[in-house]
Design a protein around this motif. Structure first.
Motif, PDB file in Angstrom:
ATOM      1  N   PRO A 128       0.832  -1.207   0.000  1.00  0.00           N
ATOM      2  CA  PRO A 128       0.000   0.000   0.000  1.00  0.00           C
ATOM      3  C   PRO A 128       0.865   1.254   0.000  1.00  0.00           C
ATOM      4  CG  PRO A 128      -0.680  -1.533   1.725  1.00  0.00           C
ATOM      5  CD  PRO A 128       0.633  -2.020   1.210  1.00  0.00           C
ATOM      6  N   GLY A 141       0.036   3.985   1.244  1.00  0.00           N
ATOM      7  CA  GLY A 141      -0.109   4.619   2.552  1.00  0.00           C
ATOM      8  C   GLY A 141       0.963   4.189   3.540  1.00  0.00           C
ATOM      9  N   GLY A 142       1.524   3.012   3.334  1.00  0.00           N
ATOM     10  CA  GLY A 142       2.605   2.571   4.205  1.00  0.00           C
ATOM     11  C   GLY A 142       3.887   3.319   3.968  1.00  0.00           C
ATOM     12  N   PRO A 183       2.253   7.957   4.402  1.00  0.00           N
ATOM     13  CA  PRO A 183       0.997   8.084   5.160  1.00  0.00           C
ATOM     14  C   PRO A 183       0.479   9.511   5.240  1.00  0.00           C
ATOM     15  CG  PRO A 183       2.871   7.684   6.615  1.00  0.00           C
ATOM     16  CD  PRO A 183       3.367   7.463   5.225  1.00  0.00           C
ATOM     17  N   THR A 200      -8.113   4.653   4.751  1.00  0.00           N
ATOM     18  CA  THR A 200      -8.408   3.401   4.050  1.00  0.00           C
ATOM     19  C   THR A 200      -7.963   3.433   2.591  1.00  0.00           C
ATOM     20  OG1 THR A 200     -10.649   4.220   3.593  1.00  0.00           O
ATOM     21  CG2 THR A 200     -10.349   2.866   5.565  1.00  0.00           C
ATOM     22  N   ARG A 201      -8.014   4.599   1.946  1.00  0.00           N
ATOM     23  CA  ARG A 201      -7.561   4.649   0.551  1.00  0.00           C
ATOM     24  C   ARG A 201      -6.057   4.400   0.470  1.00  0.00           C
ATOM     25  NH1 ARG A 201      -9.243   9.004  -3.773  1.00  0.00           N
ATOM     26  NH2 ARG A 201      -8.881  10.507  -2.112  1.00  0.00           N
ATOM     27  N   GLU A 246      -4.451   2.527   2.352  1.00  0.00           N
ATOM     28  CA  GLU A 246      -4.260   1.085   2.562  1.00  0.00           C
ATOM     29  C   GLU A 246      -4.677   0.281   1.341  1.00  0.00           C
ATOM     30  OE1 GLU A 246      -6.590   0.274   5.985  1.00  0.00           O
ATOM     31  OE2 GLU A 246      -5.318   1.428   7.361  1.00  0.00           O
ATOM     32  N   ALA A 247      -5.633   0.813   0.551  1.00  0.00           N
ATOM     33  CA  ALA A 247      -6.179   0.065  -0.585  1.00  0.00           C
ATOM     34  C   ALA A 247      -5.385   0.275  -1.870  1.00  0.00           C
ATOM     35  CB  ALA A 247      -7.638   0.457  -0.812  1.00  0.00           C
ATOM     36  N   THR A 258      -2.204   0.444  -4.089  1.00  0.00           N
ATOM     37  CA  THR A 258      -0.837  -0.071  -4.081  1.00  0.00           C
ATOM     38  C   THR A 258       0.058   0.746  -5.013  1.00  0.00           C
ATOM     39  OG1 THR A 258      -1.208  -1.609  -5.905  1.00  0.00           O
ATOM     40  CG2 THR A 258      -1.721  -2.396  -3.672  1.00  0.00           C
TER      41      THR A 258
END
Length: 376
Positions: free
Chosen positions: A90, A92-93, A96, A102-103, A105-106, A108
């Motif tokens: 993701p 977001g990792g 961040p 959640t987006r 995380e979703a 990639t």
């Protein structure tokens, strides 16, 4: 092994006729370079600078727009090869603060590279000229001119794209082409290398590939001899406005690259021949999904690569690009033995009908002929 001289002469004659016809159809200037089994044919027509009637010549530097995305993706995949980035992790990792929740995380890294993230485009927000799409009749080139030398902050542009209504769900098909994706990839490259994205692309890809005439410009004005660029904006700028000098921070490393036809053919030849990436990385680049382009057409898009198939079933790989006033296209056959690169210095030449839809123009067919002639 090279093609017979008669074949090369045939290509040169046909290409010369095709580029001349494109100029006659209304293109101020055009450059085309075809490489066939190492044999090079270069043809130009028209003017690099209209007012002074400076002839177009094949070595001139040119703003190549979104062709920069292929350079970004090659750089990205080299970091994947080193185990520094995971394509299916993701975003977001990694970022961040730019892609929270959640987006983040979703979505990639892969979804950014192949435009399936669902993130929308930021350009209509910063340019009033684009806000009325698809009703082009309600637009004008005014904001392009007003913001010609405006310096934009990349993270602010990303924030606009992330904050805009989504173009789709993460991973859904067809994807939607968006510069927001590639500005995030630039931020990702910077975050894991500690180096500006443009600098890392230069040291990791441009220099090792021997591309002496390819670079990201530091300012609005290009120093080396280059093409001048003329924006028609669907007939609303008549005569076309000269937008050669432009602060390219509005798109950054997603489309600010400057190159030559020879350098682009060299780069894509090395790439498709498997000399810039490991075989598994090139295979990832060439794994395509349907993506809706800015023009509304559906293209086969991999990781920074377009797939194009000619009527005889031959597969070509490359990318196109545009900036205000300039266009570029480069494709390499899947066996890497034939290539074609075309530069033009006028954009949005089509007039609009009463509903605001672009109408056919003689340049359309003439340019298509240049490309098909180059493909052989």
């Amino acid at each position: 092994m090279t093609h017979p001289i008669s074949s090369q002469t045939h290509t040169r004659h046909d290409l010369a006729e095709a580029v001349l016809e494109a100029h006659r159809a209304g293109m101020p200037g055009i450059i085309a370079e075809v490489v066939d089994h190492g044999e090079i044919v270069r043809e130009c027509a028209g003017f690099a600078e209209v007012e002074a009637q400076t002839p177009m010549t094949p070595e001139l530097h040119h703003r190549v727009g979104s062709i920069a995305k292929t350079f970004t993706t090659v750089t990205l995949l080299r970091l994947v090869e080193k185990g520094i980035i995971d394509l299916d992790a993701p975003i977001g990792g990694y970022l961040p603060e730019l892609m929270p929740g959640t987006r983040g995380e979703a979505i990639t890294v892969r979804m950014l590279a192949n435009h399936t993230s669902g993130l929308n485009e930021y350009l209509p927000v910063i340019y009033d000229s684009l806000r009325a799409f698809p009703n082009l009749a309600q637009t004008s080139p005014r904001s392009l001119i007003e913001l010609q030398f405006t310096r934009f902050d990349r993270r602010e542009l990303i924030g606009i794209g992330v904050g805009a209504p989504p173009a789709g769900e993460p991973g859904s098909l067809p994807g939607r082409y968006s510069n927001t994706n590639y500005l995030l990839l630039a931020e990702l490259i910077e975050s894991v290398t500690g180096t500006a994205a443009e600098e890392h692309i230069r040291t990791e890809v441009i220099e090792p590939a021997g591309l002496d005439e390819t670079y990201f410009p530091d300012g609005s004005v290009l120093a080396a001899p280059h093409t001048s660029l003329y924006e028609s904006w669907f007939g609303m700028a008549d005569p076309p406005v000269d937008l050669t000098d432009f602060d390219m921070s509005w798109v950054g490393p997603a489309a600010s690259l400057v190159s030559t036809a020879a350098d682009l053919n060299r780069f894509f030849g090395l790439l498709i021949d498997g000399r810039l990436l490991r075989p598994e990385s090139l295979e990832q680049m060439q794994s395509t999904v349907p993506v809706i382009s800015f023009e509304g057409t559906t293209i086969e898009y991999g990781l920074g690569l377009h797939r194009r198939e000619t009527v005889d079933g031959t597969v070509w790989w490359g990318h196109d690009g545009s900036v205000w006033g300039g266009g570029a296209l480069t494709f390499t056959r899947s066996d890497a033995d034939r290539q074609v690169t075309v530069f033009t210095n006028r954009q949005r030449w089509n007039s609009l009908d009463e509903s605001g839809r672009p109408q056919p123009h003689p340049i359309d067919a003439a340019l298509a002929s240049v490309v098909t002639t180059g493909m052989g």
